[in-house]
Design an enzyme around this catalytic site. Structure first.
Site, mmCIF file in Angstrom:
data_model
loop_
_atom_site.group_PDB
_atom_site.id
_atom_site.type_symbol
_atom_site.label_atom_id
_atom_site.label_comp_id
_atom_site.label_asym_id
_atom_site.label_seq_id
_atom_site.Cartn_x
_atom_site.Cartn_y
_atom_site.Cartn_z
ATOM 1 N N CYS A 67 56.747 23.934 -31.833
ATOM 2 C CA CYS A 67 56.739 24.306 -33.253
ATOM 3 C C CYS A 67 58.151 24.662 -33.735
ATOM 4 O O CYS A 67 58.875 25.395 -33.062
ATOM 5 C CB CYS A 67 55.788 25.490 -33.462
ATOM 6 N N CYS A 71 58.750 32.317 -34.779
ATOM 7 C CA CYS A 71 57.953 33.552 -34.688
ATOM 8 C C CYS A 71 58.184 34.201 -33.306
ATOM 9 O O CYS A 71 57.886 33.567 -32.280
ATOM 10 C CB CYS A 71 56.479 33.232 -34.889
ATOM 11 N N CYS A 74 55.519 34.092 -30.454
ATOM 12 C CA CYS A 74 54.711 32.904 -30.190
ATOM 13 C C CYS A 74 55.193 32.047 -29.022
ATOM 14 O O CYS A 74 56.335 31.564 -29.009
ATOM 15 C CB CYS A 74 54.621 32.039 -31.447
ATOM 16 N N CYS A 111 37.265 27.295 -34.189
ATOM 17 C CA CYS A 111 38.567 27.461 -34.861
ATOM 18 C C CYS A 111 39.604 26.560 -34.203
ATOM 19 O O CYS A 111 39.805 26.630 -32.986
ATOM 20 C CB CYS A 111 39.047 28.899 -34.737
ATOM 21 N N CYS A 142 36.829 26.344 -38.770
ATOM 22 C CA CYS A 142 37.989 27.121 -39.221
ATOM 23 C C CYS A 142 39.235 26.372 -38.766
ATOM 24 O O CYS A 142 39.250 25.813 -37.662
ATOM 25 C CB CYS A 142 37.952 28.515 -38.608
ATOM 26 N N CYS A 202 40.528 33.730 -43.671
ATOM 27 C CA CYS A 202 40.617 34.510 -42.430
ATOM 28 C C CYS A 202 42.073 34.936 -42.333
ATOM 29 O O CYS A 202 42.967 34.090 -42.199
ATOM 30 C CB CYS A 202 40.218 33.630 -41.243
ATOM 31 N N ARG A 274 37.806 41.066 -36.584
ATOM 32 C CA ARG A 274 37.724 40.405 -35.272
ATOM 33 C C ARG A 274 38.665 41.037 -34.262
ATOM 34 O O ARG A 274 39.872 41.159 -34.501
ATOM 35 C CB ARG A 274 38.033 38.911 -35.400
HETATM 36 N N1 SAM Z 1 51.150 27.636 -36.769
HETATM 37 C C1 SAM Z 1 50.155 28.232 -37.551
HETATM 38 C C2 SAM Z 1 50.539 29.572 -38.117
HETATM 39 O O1 SAM Z 1 51.418 30.217 -37.586
HETATM 40 O O2 SAM Z 1 49.910 29.974 -39.083
HETATM 41 C C3 SAM Z 1 48.835 28.371 -36.825
HETATM 42 C C4 SAM Z 1 48.828 28.748 -35.367
HETATM 43 S S1 SAM Z 1 49.505 30.344 -34.967
HETATM 44 C C5 SAM Z 1 49.565 30.270 -33.222
HETATM 45 C C6 SAM Z 1 48.151 31.420 -35.370
HETATM 46 C C7 SAM Z 1 48.304 32.891 -35.118
HETATM 47 O O3 SAM Z 1 48.320 33.164 -33.720
HETATM 48 C C8 SAM Z 1 49.559 33.568 -35.610
HETATM 49 O O4 SAM Z 1 49.546 33.830 -36.969
HETATM 50 C C9 SAM Z 1 49.539 34.865 -34.807
HETATM 51 O O5 SAM Z 1 48.843 35.869 -35.518
HETATM 52 C C10 SAM Z 1 48.752 34.486 -33.560
HETATM 53 N N2 SAM Z 1 49.576 34.604 -32.356
HETATM 54 C C11 SAM Z 1 50.507 33.735 -31.938
HETATM 55 N N3 SAM Z 1 51.085 34.158 -30.796
HETATM 56 C C12 SAM Z 1 50.506 35.341 -30.480
HETATM 57 C C13 SAM Z 1 50.676 36.273 -29.426
HETATM 58 N N4 SAM Z 1 51.583 36.090 -28.455
HETATM 59 N N5 SAM Z 1 49.921 37.384 -29.404
HETATM 60 C C14 SAM Z 1 49.010 37.586 -30.394
HETATM 61 N N6 SAM Z 1 48.794 36.735 -31.412
HETATM 62 C C15 SAM Z 1 49.537 35.632 -31.462
HETATM 63 FE FE1 SF4 Z 2 54.556 27.939 -34.966
HETATM 64 FE FE2 SF4 Z 2 53.591 29.780 -33.344
HETATM 65 FE FE3 SF4 Z 2 54.821 30.508 -35.579
HETATM 66 FE FE4 SF4 Z 2 52.394 29.287 -35.724
HETATM 67 S S1 SF4 Z 2 52.847 31.282 -34.840
HETATM 68 S S2 SF4 Z 2 54.218 28.869 -36.986
HETATM 69 S S3 SF4 Z 2 52.579 27.931 -33.933
HETATM 70 S S4 SF4 Z 2 55.764 29.442 -33.863
#
Ligand code: SAM
Ligand code: SF4
Ligand code: DTB
Length: 329
Positions: A67, A71, A74, A111, A142, A202, A274
């Site tokens: 990606c 973040c 992530c 989801c 979802c 959500c 949740r």
């Molecule tokens: N890329 C899209 C986005 O960011 O909206 C969808 C997928 S992203 C992985 C969805 C959610 O996963 C993020 O908004 C975050 O809240 C959660 N997430 C990602 N990494 C995480 C982690 N290490 N621990 C807890 N939640 C996590």
């Molecule tokens: Fe990309 Fe992960 Fe951020 Fe979603 S949470 S935008 S998958 S880096």
């Protein structure tokens, strides 16, 4: 785990925000004696829901890794070396197979997550096909695909999507410390598009990212002040993934997680709250306390997107011990 239902399923409706929540009011709730806070949240929960019913959602990463966003939490960001292999969008057949397994195991919602900043128009066409096929299995659907451009939410709705997951993730003031490639406002913009298209929302966040309690209160305030409030609110505890900037974030005590669930329940009385990522590090007793404090949904299945989640059999056993039943759809 019994699938006996106690109340007929009623799809949640958008409910207007009835009170504007100031951060200091939520901080006051956080500061209540622990058991008083849990008791108050349990009362609110019982006013709006059957407290024996838990909504079960299963998750699948349909497009993994690589990606472009940064973040800090992530494992799927291309900015960090986390060992997550990049994969293309899965085929409709593979996704339907996983969805059928989730349904057979008792999930009512499926989801699907994609590691995109946001989908391209060509992705929307493919995703629409996937949504139609999953919907045909009789599951709620979802999707969480990132930021949406004009018209995309309508296309997803037309394909049969029920919910769009798009988290605010952290307090508005902390957003820039956690993510530099987009802004809190961008998230609000997509949430507006999702609502406008008639999709259910959500929207939740993550705790345990070295934020202060005030920042946790500010995250809940930003969720509770969405009008209408989100139908579903995932509260994630950070999964600390080696290679991400937050891999060494300070541990949160389980009581702080329960407090956050309780404050969310009080501020978002009609939303499903949740108990999301991070359940693997909670004891059964701590999870039971979260259910008492108003959590009424879980991610069900042994994997989140790329990290582990408790096994289904363990969850069934826990629900049996607590006399909880799966909400059927
Ligand atoms: N890329 C899209 C986005 O960011 O909206 C969808 C997928 S992203 C992985 C969805 C959610 O996963 C993020 O908004 C975050 O809240 C959660 N997430 C990602 N990494 C995480 C982690 N290490 N621990 C807890 N939640 C996590
Ligand atoms: Fe990309 Fe992960 Fe951020 Fe979603 S949470 S935008 S998958 S880096
Ligand atoms: C949400 O709030 N939590 C889920 C789902 N929405 C998409 C994702 C949790 C991800 C945890 C880390 C991982 O496995 O990637």
């Amino acid at each position: 785990m019994s699938t006996q239902t106690l109340t007929p399923y009623q799809a949640p409706k958008p409910h207007p925000q009835t009170q504007y929540w100031r951060v200091c009011q939520l901080e006051e709730l956080f500061a209540l004696p622990f058991l008083d806070l849990v008791f108050r949240a349990a009362q609110v929960h019982r006013e709006h829901f059957n407290p024996r019913e838990i909504q079960l959602s299963s998750l699948l990463s349909i497009k993994t890794g690589g990606c472009p966003e940064d973040c800090s939490y992530c494992p799927q960001s291309a900015h960090y070396d986390t060992g997550v292999a990049k994969e293309q969008l899965l085929s409709v057949e593979d996704i339907v197979e996983k969805a059928q397994i989730a349904k057979d195991r008792g999930a009512s919602r499926f989801c699907m997550g994609a590691a995109w900043r946001g989908p391209k128009p060509r992705d929307i066409e493919k995703v629409a096909q996937i949504i139609r096929a999953v919907k045909d299995l009789g599951l709620e659907t979802c999707g969480t695909f990132g930021l949406l451009d004009e018209g995309m939410a309508e296309d997803l709705k037309a394909a049969g999507l029920d919910y769009y997951n798009h988290n605010l993730d952290t307090a508005p003031e902390k957003y820039g410390d956690i993510i530099s490639t987009r802004e809190h406002e961008d998230r609000l913009d997509t949430l507006g598009k999702v609502r406008q298209a008639g999709l259910k929302v959500c929207c939740g966040g993550i705790i345990g990212m070295n934020e202060s309690r005030k920042e946790r209160a500010a995250l809940i305030a930003s969720l509770a002040n969405l009008d209408p409030q989100p139908e579903s609110v995932p509260i994630n505890q950070l999964v600390k993934v080696p290679g991400t900037p937050l891999e060494h974030a300070e541990d949160l005590d389980w009581t702080e997680f329960v407090r956050t669930i309780a404050v969310a329940r009080i501020a978002l009385p009609q939303s499903y709250v949740r108990l999301s990522a991070g359940r693997s590090s909670l004891t059964e007793a701590a999870q039971a306390m979260c259910f008492l404090a108003g959590a009424n949904s879980i991610f069900y299945g042994d994997k989140l997107l790329v990290t582990p989640n408790p096994e289904e059999d363990g969850d069934k056993l826990l629900m049996d011990k607590l006399d909880l039943v799966a909400e059927t759809f």
